[in-house]
Design an enzyme around this catalytic site. Structure first.
Site, short mmCIF file in Angstrom:
data_model
loop_
_atom_site.label_atom_id
_atom_site.label_comp_id
_atom_site.label_asym_id
_atom_site.label_seq_id
_atom_site.Cartn_x
_atom_site.Cartn_y
_atom_site.Cartn_z
N HIS A 266 -15.14 14.47 -31.66
CA HIS A 266 -16.56 14.55 -32.05
C HIS A 266 -16.76 15.80 -32.91
O HIS A 266 -16.15 15.90 -33.96
CB HIS A 266 -17.42 14.53 -30.78
CG HIS A 266 -18.90 14.41 -30.99
ND1 HIS A 266 -19.49 14.04 -32.16
CD2 HIS A 266 -19.93 14.62 -30.11
CE1 HIS A 266 -20.81 14.01 -32.01
NE2 HIS A 266 -21.11 14.37 -30.78
N HIS A 307 -14.71 6.71 -38.24
CA HIS A 307 -16.00 6.93 -37.59
C HIS A 307 -16.36 5.67 -36.81
O HIS A 307 -16.06 4.56 -37.23
CB HIS A 307 -17.09 7.18 -38.65
CG HIS A 307 -18.31 7.82 -38.10
ND1 HIS A 307 -19.29 7.11 -37.46
CD2 HIS A 307 -18.70 9.11 -38.05
CE1 HIS A 307 -20.24 7.93 -37.08
NE2 HIS A 307 -19.91 9.16 -37.42
N ASP A 365 -16.82 15.77 -41.11
CA ASP A 365 -15.99 16.93 -40.75
C ASP A 365 -14.86 17.21 -41.72
O ASP A 365 -14.19 18.25 -41.62
CB ASP A 365 -15.40 16.71 -39.35
CG ASP A 365 -16.48 16.69 -38.29
OD1 ASP A 365 -16.61 15.70 -37.57
OD2 ASP A 365 -17.24 17.68 -38.23
C1 SDX Z 1 -18.30 13.04 -35.58
O1 SDX Z 1 -20.78 9.29 -33.59
C2 SDX Z 1 -21.21 10.18 -34.53
O2 SDX Z 1 -22.19 9.95 -35.18
C3 SDX Z 1 -20.37 11.41 -34.63
C4 SDX Z 1 -20.68 12.32 -35.80
C5 SDX Z 1 -22.04 12.98 -35.69
O3 SDX Z 1 -22.57 13.41 -36.71
O4 SDX Z 1 -22.50 13.14 -34.52
O5 SDX Z 1 -20.61 11.60 -37.03
C6 SDX Z 1 -19.69 13.48 -35.87
O6 SDX Z 1 -17.90 13.06 -34.44
C7 SDX Z 1 -17.45 12.50 -36.72
C8 SDX Z 1 -16.05 11.99 -36.23
C9 SDX Z 1 -15.14 13.21 -36.07
N1 SDX Z 1 -13.89 12.86 -35.47
C10 SDX Z 1 -12.73 12.81 -36.17
O7 SDX Z 1 -12.67 12.99 -37.39
C11 SDX Z 1 -11.50 12.56 -35.31
C12 SDX Z 1 -10.60 11.52 -36.01
N2 SDX Z 1 -11.30 10.23 -35.95
C13 SDX Z 1 -10.92 9.35 -34.85
O8 SDX Z 1 -10.63 10.00 -33.64
C14 SDX Z 1 -11.82 8.11 -34.76
O9 SDX Z 1 -11.97 7.63 -36.03
C15 SDX Z 1 -13.18 8.25 -34.12
C16 SDX Z 1 -13.12 8.82 -32.75
C17 SDX Z 1 -14.08 9.08 -34.98
C18 SDX Z 1 -13.77 6.83 -34.05
O10 SDX Z 1 -12.96 6.12 -33.20
P1 SDX Z 1 -13.34 4.60 -32.71
O11 SDX Z 1 -14.61 4.15 -33.32
O12 SDX Z 1 -13.21 4.55 -31.24
O13 SDX Z 1 -12.26 3.76 -33.44
P2 SDX Z 1 -10.85 3.47 -32.87
O14 SDX Z 1 -10.29 4.69 -32.22
O15 SDX Z 1 -10.95 2.22 -32.06
O16 SDX Z 1 -10.01 3.20 -34.21
C19 SDX Z 1 -9.95 1.92 -34.79
C20 SDX Z 1 -8.55 1.86 -35.41
C21 SDX Z 1 -7.44 2.17 -34.40
O17 SDX Z 1 -6.26 1.52 -34.87
P3 SDX Z 1 -5.87 0.06 -34.22
O18 SDX Z 1 -5.79 0.28 -32.69
O19 SDX Z 1 -6.96 -0.88 -34.61
O20 SDX Z 1 -4.52 -0.26 -34.84
O21 SDX Z 1 -8.42 2.87 -36.42
C22 SDX Z 1 -7.43 3.82 -36.03
C23 SDX Z 1 -7.22 3.64 -34.54
O22 SDX Z 1 -5.91 4.04 -34.18
N3 SDX Z 1 -7.98 5.14 -36.36
C24 SDX Z 1 -7.27 6.11 -36.92
C25 SDX Z 1 -8.18 7.16 -37.11
N4 SDX Z 1 -9.39 6.81 -36.65
C26 SDX Z 1 -9.25 5.55 -36.17
N5 SDX Z 1 -5.96 6.20 -37.27
C27 SDX Z 1 -5.57 7.36 -37.84
N6 SDX Z 1 -6.38 8.43 -38.07
C28 SDX Z 1 -7.69 8.35 -37.72
N7 SDX Z 1 -8.51 9.40 -37.94
#
Ligand code: SDX
Length: 426
Positions: A266, A307, A365
């Site tokens: 997050h 996201h 971010d």
């Molecule tokens: C913020 O919610 C908000 O509004 C948050 C925010 C705000 O202003 O409050 O916008 C701020 O928190 C932004 C997000 C910051 N976090 C990151 O940058 C961390 C990296 N991102 C990931 O951890 C992820 O993308 C999340 C946590 C942000 C979202 O995860 P989800 O929605 O639970 O999606 P998921 O984990 O189910 O991913 C879907 C697929 C998966 O692959 P498959 O299982 O389908 O094969 O996408 C892949 C994931 O492995 N994936 C990534 C990835 N993010 C998702 N693979 C590699 N790198 C990534 N960053």
């Protein structure tokens, strides 16, 4: 009130269950499942992937189109034409302020920027190398110890005063975290500086010299705060709402939001992005890290990418990238190696099938850490900056909930534990 109905037919039940379907002004309709418990069922939605937890009028996100509106105004227009305090007023009150309202609000914030002198004693108890988020969680939560005069959450004036106090004091506390970590004296806020000038003043000036702040960096800081101001029902805002639904005081609620924001998935992602760019260290290693991000056996993820809601460009990331260009150019570090790596990483990832297929784009971010580092803010302070920017959003959601009838939040579960059994006789 729409008269649309969803019919749920369950195996074995003769009659389908009618569930009301509600419509908002924007976004998908929702199925009201509140009556299901009476029928002997819960809904099941870990991570709230398909759950609207409340009704709100503050922020609207269209993840597919990459749209973010605060009280109807697009984030890119607010970033260009508004400022952080005006956006705080908008989030809190629903409308942009008139000239006199803006002046009154700005003055109210200005005259609440100091913290009680006893708060300075708190910092003596923290080690110099404490993570600043650990300090913020503690000190913000403790603020209620100083404000017995306005803790009646049923009183709109008390809620307004608490909102102004939090928006005004969090920059002062944030800068104190930084000064504590470097062993420099705390700087008092100044009433002749703007909100963002004051923050940079408290962060980087010392009592030994005339107080000066770069107007360009202050403007960049203000837009960064604005871009973080609110984001619908994200994890930390939902935490603030859940804590608030118990009737606890607003300082405790905001402290719970800070705690939730700290996580690397997050708000902690901005610090993690910079650490990732340092780990990549050279453009020649980008492919290696892209491969790791795609490898299911490797826990590494591309920080700042992806996201839960945006399946398109995060509109904040586009503005952030523009500010990044401007600040690095102004500072004469446009060839900043980290920025070069970030731009190349973004280009490669956006052309890679894995990221395209999963609709993974840069989020808020991805670029913020590069700008903050260029301004001179250490990465340990990045999530503190995020919590400073997000405070008006958290307190606006808290106020929106508390100012209308609400219930304590109490989710249920799908129980998978032992059935009842007797304690073994000795
Ligand atoms: C913020 O919610 C908000 O509004 C948050 C925010 C705000 O202003 O409050 O916008 C701020 O928190 C932004 C997000 C910051 N976090 C990151 O940058 C961390 C990296 N991102 C990931 O951890 C992820 O993308 C999340 C946590 C942000 C979202 O995860 P989800 O929605 O639970 O999606 P998921 O984990 O189910 O991913 C879907 C697929 C998966 O692959 P498959 O299982 O389908 O094969 O996408 C892949 C994931 O492995 N994936 C990534 C990835 N993010 C998702 N693979 C590699 N790198 C990534 N960053």
């Amino acid at each position: 009130m729409s008269n649309k109905v969803a019919k749920l037919t369950l195996d074995g039940s003769a009659e389908p269950i009618d569930l009301p379907v509600l419509s908002g002004t924007l976004g998908p309709d929702v199925v009201d499942v509140g009556g299901l418990t009476a029928k002997g069922y819960f809904t099941y939605d870990p991570g709230f992937m398909s759950t609207a937890a409340c009704e709100s009028a503050i922020t609207y996100i269209d993840g597919g189109k990459g749209v973010l509106l605060h009280r109807g105004y697009p984030i890119d227009q607010l970033a260009e034409h508004s400022d952080f305090l005006e956006t705080c007023f908008l989030l809190l009150n629903g409308e942009l302020p008139s000239t006199s309202e803006k002046e009154e609000f700005t003055n109210s914030i200005r005259y609440h920027t100091m913290v009680h002198e006893q708060v300075y004693e708190f910092f003596k108890g923290f080690p110099r190398d404490a993570h600043p988020m650990a300090i913020m969680v503690g000190v913000v939560g403790a603020l209620s110890a100083f404000y017995h005069d306005a803790l009646d959450i049923t009183n709109a004036e008390h809620r307004k005063l608490a909102a102004h106090r939090l928006i005004a004091k969090i920059p002062t506390l944030a800068a104190m975290c930084y000064k504590h970590s470097i062993g420099q004296p705390f700087m008092y806020p100044r009433n002749d500086f703007s909100y963002s000038e004051n923050f940079l003043h408290m962060m980087f000036n010392t009592p030994c010299e005339e107080a000066k702040v770069s107007p360009i960096l202050a403007k960049a800081m203000d837009v960064i705060f604005l871009l973080h101001a609110d984001h619908e029902q994200n994890a930390s805002t939902s935490t603030v709402r859940l804590a608030g639904s118990t009737g606890t005081n607003p300082y405790a609620c905001i402290s719970s939001g800070i705690a939730a924001l700290w996580g690397p998935a997050h708000g902690g992602a901005n610090e993690a992005v910079l650490n990732m760019l340092y780990e990549i260290e050279d453009e020649s290693r980008i492919e290696e890290f892209i491969a790791r991000a795609k490898d299911k056996n490797d826990p590494f993820r591309l920080m700042g990418f992806g996201h839960r809601v945006y399946k398109n460009f995060d509109p904040r990331a586009k503005v952030m990238r523009k500010i990044c260009d401007e600040v690095l150019d102004d500072l004469g570090v446009e060839n900043d190696p980290l920025f070069r790596i970030a731009r190349r990483l973004e280009k490669i990832a956006l052309e890679d099938e894995y990221f395209i297929e999963r609709k993974l784009y840069p989020n808020v971010d991805f670029y913020s850490g590069i700008i903050l580092q260029a301004i001179g803010i250490p990465s340990s302070m990045f999530t503190v900056i995020f919590s400073l920017g997000r405070t008006p959003g958290w307190i606006s959601h808290w106020n929106e909930m508390i100012s209308q009838p609400y219930k304590i939040g109490r989710p249920r579960q799908l129980y998978k534990g032992s059935t009842q059994r007797d304690y073994p006789k000795k």
